[in-house]
Design a protein around this motif. Structure first.
Motif, short mmCIF file in Angstrom:
data_model
loop_
_atom_site.label_atom_id
_atom_site.label_comp_id
_atom_site.label_asym_id
_atom_site.label_seq_id
_atom_site.Cartn_x
_atom_site.Cartn_y
_atom_site.Cartn_z
N LEU A 62 52.32 21.79 22.12
CA LEU A 62 52.32 20.36 22.39
C LEU A 62 51.84 20.07 23.81
O LEU A 62 51.14 19.09 24.06
CB LEU A 62 53.73 19.80 22.17
CG LEU A 62 53.91 18.28 22.13
CD1 LEU A 62 53.01 17.65 21.07
CD2 LEU A 62 55.37 17.93 21.86
N LEU A 63 52.21 20.95 24.74
CA LEU A 63 51.78 20.78 26.13
C LEU A 63 50.26 20.84 26.25
O LEU A 63 49.67 20.05 27.00
CB LEU A 63 52.42 21.87 26.99
CG LEU A 63 52.03 21.86 28.48
CD1 LEU A 63 52.51 20.58 29.15
CD2 LEU A 63 52.60 23.08 29.19
N THR A 64 49.62 21.74 25.51
CA THR A 64 48.16 21.83 25.58
C THR A 64 47.49 20.56 25.07
O THR A 64 46.40 20.20 25.54
CB THR A 64 47.64 23.04 24.77
OG1 THR A 64 47.99 22.86 23.38
CG2 THR A 64 48.24 24.34 25.27
N LYS A 65 48.14 19.87 24.14
CA LYS A 65 47.55 18.65 23.57
C LYS A 65 47.66 17.44 24.50
O LYS A 65 46.83 16.54 24.44
CB LYS A 65 48.20 18.34 22.21
CG LYS A 65 47.89 19.36 21.13
CD LYS A 65 48.56 19.00 19.82
CE LYS A 65 47.92 17.81 19.13
NZ LYS A 65 46.57 18.09 18.62
N GLN A 102 49.46 14.97 33.38
CA GLN A 102 49.46 15.70 34.64
C GLN A 102 48.76 14.89 35.73
O GLN A 102 47.64 14.45 35.55
CB GLN A 102 48.77 17.06 34.50
CG GLN A 102 48.77 17.90 35.77
CD GLN A 102 50.18 18.28 36.23
OE1 GLN A 102 50.88 18.99 35.53
NE2 GLN A 102 50.59 17.78 37.37
N ARG A 103 49.43 14.68 36.86
CA ARG A 103 48.85 13.97 37.99
C ARG A 103 48.38 14.97 39.05
O ARG A 103 48.79 16.13 39.04
CB ARG A 103 49.89 13.01 38.60
CG ARG A 103 50.35 11.93 37.64
CD ARG A 103 49.22 10.95 37.32
NE ARG A 103 49.63 9.99 36.31
CZ ARG A 103 49.33 10.09 35.02
NH1 ARG A 103 48.64 11.14 34.59
NH2 ARG A 103 49.72 9.17 34.16
N LYS A 104 47.54 14.51 39.98
CA LYS A 104 47.03 15.40 41.03
C LYS A 104 47.99 15.44 42.21
O LYS A 104 48.67 14.46 42.52
CB LYS A 104 45.66 14.90 41.49
CG LYS A 104 44.57 15.02 40.42
CD LYS A 104 43.22 14.55 40.97
CE LYS A 104 42.12 14.70 39.92
NZ LYS A 104 40.80 14.25 40.45
N THR A 119 57.30 20.12 32.98
CA THR A 119 58.61 19.54 33.33
C THR A 119 58.75 18.16 32.70
O THR A 119 59.79 17.83 32.12
CB THR A 119 58.78 19.45 34.85
OG1 THR A 119 58.70 20.76 35.41
CG2 THR A 119 60.11 18.83 35.22
N LYS A 120 57.70 17.34 32.79
CA LYS A 120 57.74 16.01 32.18
C LYS A 120 58.00 16.11 30.68
O LYS A 120 58.84 15.38 30.12
CB LYS A 120 56.42 15.28 32.42
CG LYS A 120 56.21 14.76 33.83
CD LYS A 120 54.91 13.97 33.87
CE LYS A 120 54.71 13.29 35.21
NZ LYS A 120 53.46 12.49 35.23
N LEU A 121 57.28 17.02 30.03
CA LEU A 121 57.44 17.17 28.58
C LEU A 121 58.85 17.63 28.23
O LEU A 121 59.48 17.10 27.31
CB LEU A 121 56.40 18.17 28.05
CG LEU A 121 56.49 18.50 26.55
CD1 LEU A 121 56.35 17.24 25.71
CD2 LEU A 121 55.43 19.53 26.17
N ALA A 129 51.81 9.58 25.01
CA ALA A 129 50.88 10.71 24.90
C ALA A 129 51.19 11.57 23.68
O ALA A 129 50.28 12.01 22.97
CB ALA A 129 50.95 11.55 26.18
N ILE A 130 52.49 11.81 23.42
CA ILE A 130 52.88 12.61 22.25
C ILE A 130 52.46 11.91 20.97
O ILE A 130 51.88 12.52 20.06
CB ILE A 130 54.40 12.86 22.25
CG1 ILE A 130 54.81 13.77 23.42
CG2 ILE A 130 54.85 13.49 20.93
CD1 ILE A 130 56.31 13.93 23.59
#
Length: 410
Positions: free
Chosen positions: A80-83, A89-91, A103-105, A142-143
């Protein structure tokens, strides 16, 4: 270049250097203030937060506990993270490092799985409460977007596949799904009055869903306010308009309970206690097919304990949370990455004994944040709807009978 010009150039250079030094001093001051502002125990997130500490330990030493914490196995989390990685993800900046996407996920999955408060999440993952509040809905969106393919409206071909599943697995030809609805309890939004106040004297929005033969949500409608009553809950959902306009193949039906009106495309049980044998058998056969939606909702509430109590968010945010949970439910039931060893079981039947065996999701505490919709008081049904039900009742005691049905009704 004469002396006067050189002096002017030197002065200009000094001004530029002083300006740069002042900017550097300001940035250093901001960084120092930022470091002082962040609480020390939160600043140790990389070493002691759940992502790099507790959850890593559980994944390695106790996969069952890891599963219970996030409601999915580690392989599912990583997939799921790869999707969604690029979406959440922020810079990094010169002021702070961005929160890792993993961590967010994990925060959001832990929140959905346990329904714990933001303050508890703050302590477990060592993140600021306001920070968590900001990205929960972002990650949910996003999910849902990444898993929409698992919860899209069925096509004509899809309806045929579902109908074949009900015919083969549940002995109910012509059925394209089981329908039900739930009030998802929320805290009353400010200045909303009685807009979301329902018959159970709570505030809610409605989740209306059709479930296929594999216990997956094939159609969902979320957001109708809980104030509407009886059959109005069904009529105020977009699904009603779709069904009225013929979204199902010609001659096919859904099955529901007494919360719904009897329609040509929607069968419900015969009412009352003094029923004929034929009517009892019809009610059993319909209940057997309709039990799928009861199990789907039960597993949804057991898997995601965020439904355990009223959600303290705006209706718009609750809609996104509910959609995310439904999409995750479908994906987890279909993906081969999920560890079936820990999955919830569904109700089953012992035909020889004439008994049913409840699924283990029924062992979970009752969810107070998900309530049934009320029984429909409407008794006005068209003659064609009545005839459709009678036709099925005749079929179930005739050419469509199954060997164990007489035992099950007793």
């Amino acid at each position: 270049m004469n002396r006067l010009q050189r002096n002017r150039v030197n002065k200009l250079i000094k001004l530029i250097v002083m300006s740069i030094l002042e900017e550097v001093d300001e940035e250093i001051s901001v960084i120092q203030k930022k470091k002082l502002w962040v609480r020390k125990w939160i600043d140790r997130r990389d070493k002691l937060g759940a992502t790099n500490c507790l959850l890593k330990e559980l994944a390695f030493e106790d996969p069952k506990e890891y599963f219970d914490s996030l409601r999915m196995s580690e392989s599912c989390v990583n997939f799921l993270l790869t999707k969604i990685h690029s979406q959440i993800q922020r810079k990094d900046t010169h002021l702070r490092s961005a929160i890792p996407a993993i961590t967010k996920l994990q925060v959001v999955l832990y929140f959905l799985a346990t329904g714990c408060s933001l303050r508890s999440l703050t302590h477990i993952f060592r993140l600021g409460k306001s920070t968590i509040s900001e990205f929960i809905i972002e990650v949910c969106e996003a999910i849902y977007e990444s898993l929409m393919e698992f919860i899209k409206i069925p096509t004509f071909t899809d309806w045929k596949i579902i109908e074949n599943g009900f015919r083969e697995q549940w002995n109910f030809p012509g059925c394209c799904g089981a329908i039900d609805g739930k009030h998802v309890v929320i805290k009353a939004p400010p200045e909303s009055g009685s807009l979301y106040y329902n018959y159970k004297e709570t505030n809610s929005i409605v989740l209306m869903a059709v479930v296929d033969h594999k216990y997956c949500f094939s159609y969902i409608d979320v957001g109708c306010n809980g104030r509407v009553s009886d059959g109005g809950v069904f009529r105020n959902c977009s699904l009603y308009e779709e069904l009225e306009n013929g979204v199902l193949p010609e001659g096919h039906v859904l099955v529901g309970d007494n919360a719904f009106p009897l329609k040509e495309y929607l069968l419900k049980p015969f009412p009352g206690n003094r029923l004929t044998l034929q009517q009892k058998i019809f009610n059993y056969r319909l209940s057997r097919a309709r039990r799928i939606v009861e199990n789907a909702f039960g597993i949804l509430a057991a898997r995601f304990r965020v439904f355990e109590k009223p959600m303290p968010y705006s209706p718009e945010k609750v809609v996104k949370i509910v959609k995310t949970c439904c999409a995750l439910h479908n994906w987890l039931r279909q993906t081969k990455l999920q560890n079936r060893q820990y999955e919830y079981t569904v109700d089953s039947e012992h035909f020889e004994a004439g008994t049913s065996v409840p699924g283990n999701w029924r062992n979970e505490p009752q969810s107070l944040g998900m309530q049934p919709i009320p029984i429909s008081l409407s008794n006005r049904s068209s003659q064609r709807s009545i005839n459709r039900r009678e036709k099925y009742a005749n079929y179930f005691v005739g050419s469509g009978s199954i060997p164990w049905q007489a035992r099950m009704i007793h």
